[in-house]
Design a protein around this motif. Structure first.
Motif, PDB file in Angstrom:
ATOM      1  N   GLU A  70       0.822  -1.213   0.000  1.00 48.70           N
ATOM      2  CA  GLU A  70       0.000   0.000   0.000  1.00 48.70           C
ATOM      3  C   GLU A  70       0.858   1.266   0.000  1.00 48.70           C
ATOM      4  N   LYS A  71       2.067   1.181   0.528  1.00 49.76           N
ATOM      5  CA  LYS A  71       2.946   2.347   0.554  1.00 49.76           C
ATOM      6  C   LYS A  71       3.690   2.570  -0.754  1.00 49.76           C
ATOM      7  N   ASN A  72       4.050   1.472  -1.443  1.00 48.78           N
ATOM      8  CA  ASN A  72       5.029   1.580  -2.525  1.00 48.78           C
ATOM      9  C   ASN A  72       4.568   1.078  -3.887  1.00 48.78           C
ATOM     10  N   ARG A  73       3.447   0.409  -3.995  1.00 44.79           N
ATOM     11  CA  ARG A  73       3.054  -0.197  -5.271  1.00 44.79           C
ATOM     12  C   ARG A  73       2.044   0.673  -5.995  1.00 44.79           C
ATOM     13  N   ILE A  74       2.345   0.963  -7.238  1.00 42.95           N
ATOM     14  CA  ILE A  74       1.423   1.664  -8.137  1.00 42.95           C
ATOM     15  C   ILE A  74       1.014   0.683  -9.233  1.00 42.95           C
ATOM     16  N   VAL A  75      -0.288   0.511  -9.419  1.00 38.74           N
ATOM     17  CA  VAL A  75      -0.806  -0.434 -10.412  1.00 38.74           C
ATOM     18  C   VAL A  75      -1.208   0.337 -11.655  1.00 38.74           C
ATOM     19  N   ARG A  76      -0.691  -0.075 -12.791  1.00 40.63           N
ATOM     20  CA  ARG A  76      -1.046   0.580 -14.059  1.00 40.63           C
ATOM     21  C   ARG A  76      -2.142  -0.186 -14.792  1.00 40.63           C
ATOM     22  N   MET A  77      -1.860  -1.467 -15.116  1.00 45.78           N
ATOM     23  CA  MET A  77      -2.777  -2.246 -15.950  1.00 45.78           C
ATOM     24  C   MET A  77      -3.866  -2.862 -15.075  1.00 45.78           C
ATOM     25  N   SER A  78      -4.900  -2.098 -14.788  1.00 49.48           N
ATOM     26  CA  SER A  78      -5.986  -2.561 -13.954  1.00 49.48           C
ATOM     27  C   SER A  78      -7.216  -1.720 -14.239  1.00 49.48           C
ATOM     28  N   SER A  79      -8.388  -2.280 -13.927  1.00 46.96           N
ATOM     29  CA  SER A  79      -9.609  -1.492 -14.035  1.00 46.96           C
ATOM     30  C   SER A  79      -9.679  -0.449 -12.929  1.00 46.96           C
ATOM     31  N   ILE A  80      -8.827  -0.605 -11.901  1.00 45.68           N
ATOM     32  CA  ILE A  80      -8.732   0.382 -10.816  1.00 45.68           C
ATOM     33  C   ILE A  80      -7.265   0.787 -10.703  1.00 45.68           C
ATOM     34  N   HIS A 127       8.558  -6.469  -2.732  1.00 46.33           N
ATOM     35  CA  HIS A 127       8.895  -6.497  -1.313  1.00 46.33           C
ATOM     36  C   HIS A 127      10.221  -7.208  -1.082  1.00 46.33           C
ATOM     37  N   SER A 128      10.465  -8.287  -1.813  1.00 42.07           N
ATOM     38  CA  SER A 128      11.731  -9.011  -1.673  1.00 42.07           C
ATOM     39  C   SER A 128      12.904  -8.149  -2.102  1.00 42.07           C
ATOM     40  N   ALA A 129      12.734  -7.395  -3.186  1.00 40.94           N
ATOM     41  CA  ALA A 129      13.819  -6.524  -3.642  1.00 40.94           C
ATOM     42  C   ALA A 129      14.152  -5.471  -2.596  1.00 40.94           C
ATOM     43  N   ASP A 130      13.167  -5.052  -1.817  1.00 40.69           N
ATOM     44  CA  ASP A 130      13.379  -3.990  -0.847  1.00 40.69           C
ATOM     45  C   ASP A 130      13.788  -4.507   0.528  1.00 40.69           C
ATOM     46  N   HIS A 131      13.301  -5.708   0.901  1.00 40.38           N
ATOM     47  CA  HIS A 131      13.527  -6.180   2.263  1.00 40.38           C
ATOM     48  C   HIS A 131      14.303  -7.493   2.359  1.00 40.38           C
ATOM     49  N   ILE A 154       6.224  -5.662 -14.363  1.00 42.30           N
ATOM     50  CA  ILE A 154       7.345  -5.699 -13.426  1.00 42.30           C
ATOM     51  C   ILE A 154       8.179  -4.424 -13.511  1.00 42.30           C
ATOM     52  N   MET A 155       8.592  -4.044 -14.718  1.00 41.31           N
ATOM     53  CA  MET A 155       9.400  -2.829 -14.844  1.00 41.31           C
ATOM     54  C   MET A 155       8.637  -1.573 -14.415  1.00 41.31           C
ATOM     55  N   PRO A 156       7.343  -1.424 -14.771  1.00 41.02           N
ATOM     56  CA  PRO A 156       6.614  -0.255 -14.264  1.00 41.02           C
ATOM     57  C   PRO A 156       6.557  -0.197 -12.742  1.00 41.02           C
ATOM     58  N   MET A 157       6.522  -1.358 -12.060  1.00 43.64           N
ATOM     59  CA  MET A 157       6.520  -1.342 -10.598  1.00 43.64           C
ATOM     60  C   MET A 157       7.791  -0.674 -10.068  1.00 43.64           C
ATOM     61  N   PHE A 158       8.936  -0.990 -10.665  1.00 46.88           N
ATOM     62  CA  PHE A 158      10.193  -0.387 -10.210  1.00 46.88           C
ATOM     63  C   PHE A 158      10.272   1.081 -10.607  1.00 46.88           C
ATOM     64  N   GLU A 159       9.777   1.429 -11.776  1.00 47.86           N
ATOM     65  CA  GLU A 159       9.872   2.811 -12.253  1.00 47.86           C
ATOM     66  C   GLU A 159       8.932   3.749 -11.503  1.00 47.86           C
ATOM     67  N   ASP A 160       7.750   3.250 -11.100  1.00 51.43           N
ATOM     68  CA  ASP A 160       6.749   4.113 -10.467  1.00 51.43           C
ATOM     69  C   ASP A 160       6.923   4.227  -8.963  1.00 51.43           C
ATOM     70  N   SER A 161       7.668   3.319  -8.352  1.00 50.50           N
ATOM     71  CA  SER A 161       7.836   3.333  -6.903  1.00 50.50           C
ATOM     72  C   SER A 161       9.094   4.103  -6.517  1.00 50.50           C
ATOM     73  N   LYS A 162       8.922   5.117  -5.669  1.00 51.26           N
ATOM     74  CA  LYS A 162      10.081   5.883  -5.211  1.00 51.26           C
ATOM     75  C   LYS A 162      11.042   4.982  -4.452  1.00 51.26           C
ATOM     76  N   ARG A 163      10.490   4.027  -3.742  1.00 45.44           N
ATOM     77  CA  ARG A 163      11.309   3.133  -2.943  1.00 45.44           C
ATOM     78  C   ARG A 163      12.144   2.206  -3.817  1.00 45.44           C
ATOM     79  N   LEU A 164      11.557   1.704  -4.913  1.00 45.57           N
ATOM     80  CA  LEU A 164      12.240   0.731  -5.759  1.00 45.57           C
ATOM     81  C   LEU A 164      13.066   1.383  -6.857  1.00 45.57           C
ATOM     82  N   ARG A 165      12.715   2.597  -7.222  1.00 44.10           N
ATOM     83  CA  ARG A 165      13.382   3.251  -8.346  1.00 44.10           C
ATOM     84  C   ARG A 165      14.873   3.410  -8.102  1.00 44.10           C
TER      85      ARG A 165
END
Length: 685
Positions: A70-80, A127-131, A154-165
């Protein structure tokens, strides 16, 4: 040397306290006395760490995957689209958190579509990449899917998250559709069809997506087994997550869920009206009585869920509220998820998620899938409902033969005895043989066929022989007797020419020298029951043509046609016209002792294949031995070639005249060519 830390107000406009560190160290006695006196015998130093230094030295607080997402994940390909929200899929937060429980090394999820499990798996990866960084691999069914998921999710998750970027290197070549080199770990993407992609890479985190869609490998172990071996060196710190929509009972995900998992969990919901926790089942999904049109139910949203403990009827919105209040309950112990984990500490945990738990699937859509099957009666619609909505495997409901039913066809004849005449009228038109070729032996069946289109038949003998010489002895040199000592000889033998690698050439050579032997090749479907192919040459391993002395007429046989005919004959009740008789199931040894169940292997192999009405083909779903089944099919082919269904028994006068003028049977009997053989021989000229 001592180190003390004090906090003082920053001299800047900000009122935020700035940590200041003071280092105090005594001066060695051998230093000049003037220096010692001036410094008081000690050296003091005051300093502060930069923000970057503090970030490196600070101990990270551990976060559960649900909180991290909830803190770090941004979802692109979704109806929400947007930030990840646990409330949308309330069954996923505790599932993700359970995968990080210390004892858990494998998670198994048997699920329906649109339940967001793929997104949950990507959360675990982030989460594994971060913790818990370490080499990771994600395996998909095919190469295109693997590249698409890497590029679009997968790549959008890393690009959109400040924590993972910050873990991205930005270097050319470090980011591709099959591999990502982060600053502290590597993420590999593989697909089931490439053994090389899954080999020689030790990984800490392994994600297997839709394992039931992985193609089977004939030369290697299964793709999931090969992938799981990559985690061996990380024992105690590894995590494998496999998930899929189930297909059949023997599919990988259902086998893993039912046989490998140490604990199996179901999501129990809470009724908003009565507050009772319960497991949602399809039987409680209802629609108005009398409405049977699936399209009407779907269009008007008529389906609802009937609470099992009160009169409440849930629509989709109330269903979502009930699901949000639920929790995972272990099937055997009845304990809540984390209570069970703390108590039993399982290493492999399984979860079952039917489609009606999902916010994205309407109850009316589930009812529509069921009513569509009820209306059409098509097996594919039932399979769709079972796999895609109930998240349960497709169970074969075909009418399979049973071993007891096969053995019920036994009569009282001993093995090797032909049925004799009745009232001096012979019952047997001809003896034929079917031979299944294996690498080191032959399975055979010798069967006696009666006259006419009913084709009543009797098993004379079945078994195994090691060599062609033994076949010659069995087929051509032995006269089989009935109870009245009348002699019968095999008039035609059909042998599988494609049964084992390296045997085809030997079968052709054997058939070329024996006029009563017919080479056989099975085809699943063709225009005619039997097609004829004259062969004069045989290609060797290097592609050269080797001449077959005398040539061979290969029978290309529609096995679906003859197997269906065989199944009908096996369904005939004992004693009814056209019965498919077996000899006695008891053999008497030379010592006089009786040996029972001599046909047990025969009965098992006759039950190996079933008909698939969807593909219109015979299949061996459990991959059981079926040699005698193939032999009986070839016996039917031999009877077809001899035209026995068109022949009538001779009358007594003609039979007596024939018996008086009959000469001794030659050791190698000959027969007239069938019309098909004559036609093929003419075309060869």
């Amino acid at each position: 040397m001592t180190l003390t830390m004090t906090t003082m107000q920053s001299p800047t406009k900000s009122s935020r306290p700035v940590p200041r560190h003071e280092l105090s160290m005594p001066i060695p006695a051998w230093m000049p006395k003037a220096l010692l006196d001036r410094c008081g015998g000690k050296v003091h130093s005051v300093f502060r760490f930069s923000d970057a230094e503090r970030a490196i030295l600070r101990k990270r607080r551990s976060e559960l995957p649900s909180v991290w997402s909830e803190k770090n994940r941004i979802v692109r390909m979704s109806s929400i689209p947007g930030p990840w929200q646990n409330i949308i899929t309330p069954y996923l937060p505790s599932l993700m958190d359970a995968l990080r429980f210390p004892s858990v090394e494998m998670g198994i999820v048997c699920k329906g579509p649109q339940t967001a499990i793929t997104e949950g798996a990507i959360n675990i990866l982030g989460h594994s990449a971060d913790h818990a960084p370490g080499p990771a691999m994600v395996v998909y069914a095919d190469k295109d899917t693997a590249k698409d998921i890497m590029r679009d999710r997968i790549m959008p998750m890393f690009e959109d998250s400040k924590r993972l970027r910050r873990y991205l290197t930005g270097a050319v070549g470090d980011e591709s559709t099959i591999r990502v080199n982060l600053r502290h770990m590597v993420i590999f993407v593989g697909w089931a069809g490439s053994v090389a992609r899954m080999g020689s890479r030790p990984v800490r985190l392994l994600i297997l997506d839709e394992v039931d869609k992985y193609p089977e490998s004939r030369k290697e172990a299964s793709p999931e087994a090969l992938a799981e071996k990559r985690t061996i060196t990380w024992r105690g710190r590894r995590l494998t997550l496999k998930f899929s929509t189930p297909t059949v009972e023997t599919g990988p995900i259902w086998v893993a869920f039912t046989e490998e998992a140490h604990a199996r969990f179901d999501w129990h919901v809470v009724c908003p009206e009565c507050g009772v926790m319960q497991l949602m089942v399809f039987d409680n999904i209802r629609w108005p009585e009398g409405v049977r049109d699936p399209e009407v139910v779907l269009k008007d949203h008529l389906a609802y869920y009937q609470c099992a403990h009160c009169p409440a009827q849930w629509d989709d919105a109330v269903r979502d509220i009930a699901v949000r209040g639920g929790q995972w309950i272990e099937r055997a112990s009845g304990l809540e998820l984390f209570t069970h984990l703390e108590t039993h500490r399982p290493g492999k945990i399984g979860f079952h998620i039917p489609a009606w738990l999902s916010y994205f699937v309407s109850l009316s859509e589930v009812a529509h899938a069921f009513l569509r099957w009820k209306k059409s009666g098509r097996l594919k619609d039932l399979k769709d409902f079972m796999n895609q909505y109930k998240a349960e495997p497709w169970q074969e409901i075909r009418a399979e033969r049973q071993e007891d039913g096969i053995l019920a066809l036994c009569d009282e004849r001993p093995r090797g005895i032909v049925p004799g005449p009745i009232n001096d009228v012979p019952r047997v038109a001809a003896l034929v043989a079917g031979i299944d070729t294996q690498a080191a032996y032959f399975r055979y069946v010798i069967r006696a066929f009666g006259w006419g289109e009913l084709e009543e038949s009797w098993l004379v003998q079945c078994g195994t022989v090691p060599t062609f010489s033994a076949l010659d002895e069995l087929l051509w040199k032995v006269a089989y007797l009935d109870a009245q000592k009348n002699e019968y000889r095999v008039r035609a033998a059909v042998i599988d020419a494609m049964g084992a690698p390296g045997r085809t050439k030997q079968v052709y050579a054997w058939c070329a020298k024996r006029p009563l032997a017919m080479a056989f090749q099975g085809k699943q479907n063709q225009a005619t029951p039997i097609a004829y192919s004259p062969l004069e040459f045989f290609p060797d391993a290097r592609g050269s043509k080797i001449k077959i002395p005398g040539g061979v007429l290969l029978r290309r046989v529609d096995t679906t046609f003859f197997k269906s005919d065989l199944a009908e004959k096996l369904a005939t009740a004992p004693g009814d016209p056209g019965c498919f008789w077996l000899h006695s199931n008891i053999a008497r040894r030379r010592s006089g002792a009786e040996h029972e169940n001599i046909l047990l292997d025969y009965a098992r192999e006759m039950c190996a294949e079933v008909f698939n009405p969807e593909t219109l083909a015979w299949e061996n779903p459990k991959q059981r031995a079926n040699h005698f089944w193939d032999c009986e099919v070839m016996c039917l082919v031999a009877a077809w070639e001899l035209g026995l269904r068109h022949k009538r028994p001779p009358n007594k006068e003609k039979q007596a005249a024939k018996a008086q003028s009959k000469a001794p049977a030659p050791a190698m009997p000959k027969r007239n060519l069938t019309p098909g053989e004559r036609l093929a021989m003419r075309s060869r000229r």
